[in-house]
Design a protein around this motif. Structure first.
Motif, short mmCIF file in Angstrom:
data_model
loop_
_atom_site.label_atom_id
_atom_site.label_comp_id
_atom_site.label_asym_id
_atom_site.label_seq_id
_atom_site.Cartn_x
_atom_site.Cartn_y
_atom_site.Cartn_z
N LEU A 1 8.66 6.87 3.05
CA LEU A 1 8.20 7.40 1.77
C LEU A 1 9.05 6.89 0.63
CD1 LEU A 1 7.24 11.09 2.66
CD2 LEU A 1 5.71 9.33 1.76
N ARG A 2 10.34 6.79 0.87
CA ARG A 2 11.20 6.25 -0.20
C ARG A 2 10.82 4.80 -0.49
NH1 ARG A 2 17.72 6.16 -1.40
NH2 ARG A 2 17.43 5.08 -3.38
N SER A 3 10.55 4.02 0.53
CA SER A 3 10.14 2.63 0.30
C SER A 3 8.83 2.56 -0.48
CB SER A 3 9.98 1.90 1.65
OG SER A 3 11.22 1.80 2.31
N VAL A 4 7.90 3.46 -0.17
CA VAL A 4 6.63 3.51 -0.90
C VAL A 4 6.89 3.89 -2.36
CG1 VAL A 4 4.43 4.74 -1.13
CG2 VAL A 4 5.20 3.97 1.12
N VAL A 5 7.74 4.89 -2.55
CA VAL A 5 8.10 5.32 -3.92
C VAL A 5 8.66 4.15 -4.72
CG1 VAL A 5 9.76 6.72 -5.23
CG2 VAL A 5 8.40 7.76 -3.41
N ASP A 6 9.56 3.39 -4.11
CA ASP A 6 10.15 2.24 -4.79
C ASP A 6 9.08 1.21 -5.16
OD1 ASP A 6 12.65 3.38 -4.54
OD2 ASP A 6 13.25 2.18 -2.80
N ALA A 7 8.15 0.97 -4.24
CA ALA A 7 7.09 -0.02 -4.50
C ALA A 7 6.12 0.48 -5.57
CB ALA A 7 6.33 -0.33 -3.20
N VAL A 8 5.84 1.78 -5.57
CA VAL A 8 4.98 2.35 -6.62
C VAL A 8 5.66 2.19 -7.98
CG1 VAL A 8 4.07 4.52 -7.55
CG2 VAL A 8 3.74 3.98 -5.14
N LYS A 9 6.96 2.43 -8.03
CA LYS A 9 7.67 2.32 -9.31
C LYS A 9 7.66 0.88 -9.83
CE LYS A 9 10.36 3.84 -12.68
NZ LYS A 9 10.92 2.66 -13.30
N VAL A 10 7.77 -0.09 -8.96
CA VAL A 10 7.70 -1.50 -9.39
C VAL A 10 6.35 -1.79 -10.02
CG1 VAL A 10 7.65 -3.90 -8.58
CG2 VAL A 10 9.42 -2.34 -7.73
N LEU A 11 5.28 -1.36 -9.37
CA LEU A 11 3.93 -1.57 -9.92
C LEU A 11 3.76 -0.81 -11.22
CD1 LEU A 11 1.05 -2.62 -9.89
CD2 LEU A 11 0.44 -0.77 -8.29
N PHE A 12 4.24 0.42 -11.26
CA PHE A 12 4.18 1.23 -12.48
C PHE A 12 4.83 0.49 -13.65
CE2 PHE A 12 6.33 4.20 -15.36
CZ PHE A 12 5.29 5.03 -15.74
N ASP A 13 6.00 -0.06 -13.43
CA ASP A 13 6.72 -0.77 -14.50
C ASP A 13 5.94 -1.99 -14.98
OD1 ASP A 13 8.78 1.07 -14.41
OD2 ASP A 13 10.08 -0.16 -13.15
N GLU A 14 5.33 -2.71 -14.04
CA GLU A 14 4.52 -3.87 -14.43
C GLU A 14 3.34 -3.45 -15.29
OE1 GLU A 14 5.22 -6.91 -14.14
OE2 GLU A 14 6.68 -7.07 -12.52
N LEU A 15 2.69 -2.36 -14.91
CA LEU A 15 1.53 -1.88 -15.66
C LEU A 15 1.92 -1.40 -17.05
CD1 LEU A 15 -0.21 0.03 -12.72
CD2 LEU A 15 -1.19 -1.93 -13.94
N ILE A 16 3.02 -0.69 -17.16
CA ILE A 16 3.50 -0.23 -18.47
C ILE A 16 3.85 -1.42 -19.36
CG2 ILE A 16 5.44 0.89 -19.64
CD1 ILE A 16 3.49 2.94 -18.73
#
Length: 446
Positions: free
Chosen positions: A126-141
């Motif tokens: 779950l932590r790895s998924v959270v990290d990957a979600v945050k990377v995508l989030f930053d790209e989208l922002i």
């Protein structure tokens, strides 16, 4: 001689053994290093209550750490004839240390052992998924801020509807991920509770110190009731699967948009050439295969909660072998979702935006609402303004004014991306990953 923990003085039919073991040995490789972590905490506790001597603990812990490092390097193997990861670890210890290796199972059942393995594995994934979600989030922002002033058509019923912007489009998916992150946090908190010490689901006559293993493994608390700890098998996976499916739903929708907007009929975005594939017969083709596969894989992941639910559905209290099958659909799901997240983030980073979409007069009618609102703001009753503009469109007399000014929160003129980032930050801060990091670091300091 059998290497099964439960072996007695008879041999199981080979076909029965093949069927009942199934893919469990393969699935247990996902759990190997977490099985060792659980054992290190368990035997540390056993020494504290007098079931192991200090000398025995002193030889067991370094050997377990060596097995952990072997598993972390991907070199751990479950040998032929060995039933599962628990049996393999115990076998490796007894080969190296003799009978003391057999003492690590005191006060445990394979039931609570696999439960703690699954909990440790799941919280790490779950932590790895959270990290990957945050990377995508930053790209989208980043993309939302960069293209906040570039207009694009908004659609309802797949009909051109009203003006939108790339700022809104990218930002919408970023905010979707903030809600997905709440599901991930809830899944993490439900996962991060210690089942160790529940044994076969009814506790142990040994005076186990469950709070000690809870602290050693960095859990937030224990699953207190030993019966409920065992009932959590399947329930944990189902709840986590819902969180993964929520992220997958965001990805599937984004992937569909990207495929649609990349087509020549839309030409809103252009995917990087290196992220497309060609046709064996049509030399002009640049197919969005990556996003098509992301869409398919994400839709498959959205079925995961139902798969888990149907396997565990209507099972009464206690352990049943049905639960073994959940591992086959659950354990590989994390890698598949992370792969989709990473691919999406990579392409979003490189995607090109068409800044001249609205040069095409086909999109002029979408400014009709803006004109109605201008008339209404000047004092014309809204319904009269609506009729007037509607007649102009029907008669081909409508002239679009593309200078629009939206100011309310969340509109194209006021994206509120800073608020969305703050929401994401608040959720991320609530995971408290540092507690787990420190506990595992101390446990592995032998």
């Amino acid at each position: 001689m059998s290497n099964k923990l439960w072996a007695k003085n008879f041999e199981v039919n080979k076909e029965i053994e093949r069927f009942t073991v199934g893919r469990d040995r393969e699935m247990d490789l996902y759990l190997a290093k977490y099985d060792v972590l659980g054992s290190m905490a368990h035997i540390t506790m056993l020494e504290s209550i007098g079931l192991l001597s200090a000398d025995e603990l002193a030889v067991l812990l370094p050997e377990l750490k060596a097995i952990y490092e072997q598993a972390a390097r991907g070199e751990f193997v479950i040998e032929d004839g060995v039933e599962d990861v628990h049996s393999q670890v115990e076998l490796m210890l007894t080969r190296r240390l003799g009978d003391v290796g057999k003492k690590i199972h005191s006060g445990r059942s394979r039931n609570d052992q696999v439960l703690v393995d699954l909990k440790l594995f799941t919280r790490a994934e779950l932590r790895s998924v959270v990290d990957a979600v945050k990377v995508l989030f930053d790209e989208l922002i980043q993309k939302s801020n960069a293209f906040k002033d570039i207009l694009m058509p908004g659609y309802t019923h797949l009909q051109v509807a009203m003006p939108s912007s790339f700022g809104l489009w990218f930002g919408a998916y970023a905010e979707s991920l903030t809600d997905d992150m709440l599901f991930l946090q809830a899944a993490y908190k439900m996962t991060n509770r210690n089942p160790l010490g529940s044994a076969a689901g009814y506790g142990s006559s040994f005076p186990l110190n469950r709070q000690m293993t809870t602290n050693l493994l960095g859990f937030d608390s224990m699953d207190y009731n030993v019966v409920y700890a065992q009932m959590g098998r399947g329930k944990t996976e189902r709840n986590v699967a819902f969180a993964l499916a929520s992220v997958a739903g965001t990805l599937a929708k984004l992937a569909f948009d990207a495929c649609l907007f990349n087509s020549q009929n839309f030409s809103f975005v252009r995917l990087p050439k290196e992220c497309t594939t060609g046709s064996s017969i049509m030399p002009h083709k640049k197919n969005p295969d990556v996003f098509e596969l992301i869409r398919a894989k994400s839709n498959k992941l959205q079925a995961l909660p139902q798969q888990v639910m149907l396997i565990m559905n209507n099972l009464p209290v206690g352990y049943f072998r049905d639960l073994q099958i959940i591992k086959e659909v659950f354990l590989p799901a994390f890698e598949e979702l992370k792969d989709c997240l990473q691919m999406t983030a990579y392409i979003i980073n490189k995607i090109e935006v068409n800044e001249h979409i609205l040069d095409n007069p086909i999109y002029d009618p979408m400014f009709s609402v803006e004109e109605v609102n201008r008339l209404a703001a000047s004092g014309v009753p809204f319904r009269d303004a609506y009729k007037k503009v509607g007649m102009e469109i029907e008669e081909g007399k409508f002239k679009a004014d593309k200078n629009i000014h939206h100011t309310h929160e969340g509109s194209m003129g006021n994206l509120c991306n800073d608020c969305i980032e703050e929401l994401m930050g608040q959720t991320l801060a609530g995971f408290h990953f540092e507690k787990v990091e420190e506990a595992e670091r101390q446990l592995l300091t032998v």
